[in-house]
Design an enzyme around this catalytic site. Sequence first.
Site, mmCIF file in Angstrom:
data_model
loop_
_atom_site.group_PDB
_atom_site.id
_atom_site.type_symbol
_atom_site.label_atom_id
_atom_site.label_comp_id
_atom_site.label_asym_id
_atom_site.label_seq_id
_atom_site.Cartn_x
_atom_site.Cartn_y
_atom_site.Cartn_z
ATOM 1 C CB ILE A 1 -0.937 0.006 1.226
ATOM 2 C CG1 ILE A 1 -1.829 -1.239 1.195
ATOM 3 C CG2 ILE A 1 -1.769 1.285 1.261
ATOM 4 C CD1 ILE A 1 -2.660 -1.407 -0.077
ATOM 5 C CE LYS A 2 4.014 4.619 -5.055
ATOM 6 N NZ LYS A 2 3.926 5.030 -6.475
ATOM 7 C CB CYS A 3 0.548 5.801 3.039
ATOM 8 S SG CYS A 3 -0.587 4.487 3.516
#
Length: 219
Positions: free
Chosen positions: A83-85
Site C-alpha cells: 500500500i502506497k501512503c
Amino acid sequence: MKFFIDTANLEEIKQAKEMGLIDGVTTNPSLIAKEGSINFKEHIAKICQIVEGDVSVEVTALDVEGMLHQGRDFASISPNVVIKCPLTLDGLKATRILSSEGIKVNVTLCFSPAQAILAAKAGATYISPFIGRLDDISHEGMQLITDIVKIYKNYNFQTQVLAASIRHPRHVVESALAGAHVATIPFKVIKQLVKHPLTDIGLELFLADWGKFSKQANN
Ligand code: G3P
C-alpha cells in the site's frame, strides 16, 4: 538492486517480465488514469497475476480512516500488494497501523531527508524519494537518495530506499552508486538502459568479420 517497473500498463509489464529483469511494479493514480476505463481492482489483480514481486497500489483518501479502509481493501486483492501512503501526518499514522497488521507500506511523495526519517520510524517497508520532480525544480534529486541511504545506515532502519520519479538511465546508475535498494523505472528507461552505441558498432564489426571468415571457410 531490485528493479520495479513504474507503470500500470499490462503490456509493458508483460514485456518487462519477459526480459527477466523485473522484481515488482509501482503504480500511482496518474498511471492508473492513463489506462482509461478499466476496473481498478480487477486491473490490479491482473498485474499481480503477471508479476511475482511487490505491486504498489496507492490510496487516494486523505484521512487515516479512509487510508486504512482503502489499504486493507487493496491488500485483500493479492498478497503481492504493497500500500502506497502519502507523506502526510495521516499517511504516517496509517503506515504505522497497516504495517503493524502485516501489510507492507510504501510511503510516497518524499522530497526531504526529514520526511524519510519519519517514514522509517512509522515502520514503512519502502520510502519513495522522487528524484526527477526535484530535478524539475532545480534541486539535486540524487542528493536526497544519498542522504536517506546514509541516515538509514546510521540507525540500521530496515526501510528500503526506492528511488522513484526516474527519468533517464543516469538516474538508475546514480541510485545504484548511492546504494538505493530499489529503482522504479518507466518501461522506456528500462529499454534505454541496454543501449550503447559501441555495442551496436562492435556487433556490426563482429558480424562483418564473421561474414568474411564464413566466405573463406566455405571456399
Ligand atoms: O510512481 C511515482 C513516480 O515514479 C512518479 O514519477 O515521472 O511522474 O515524477 P514522475
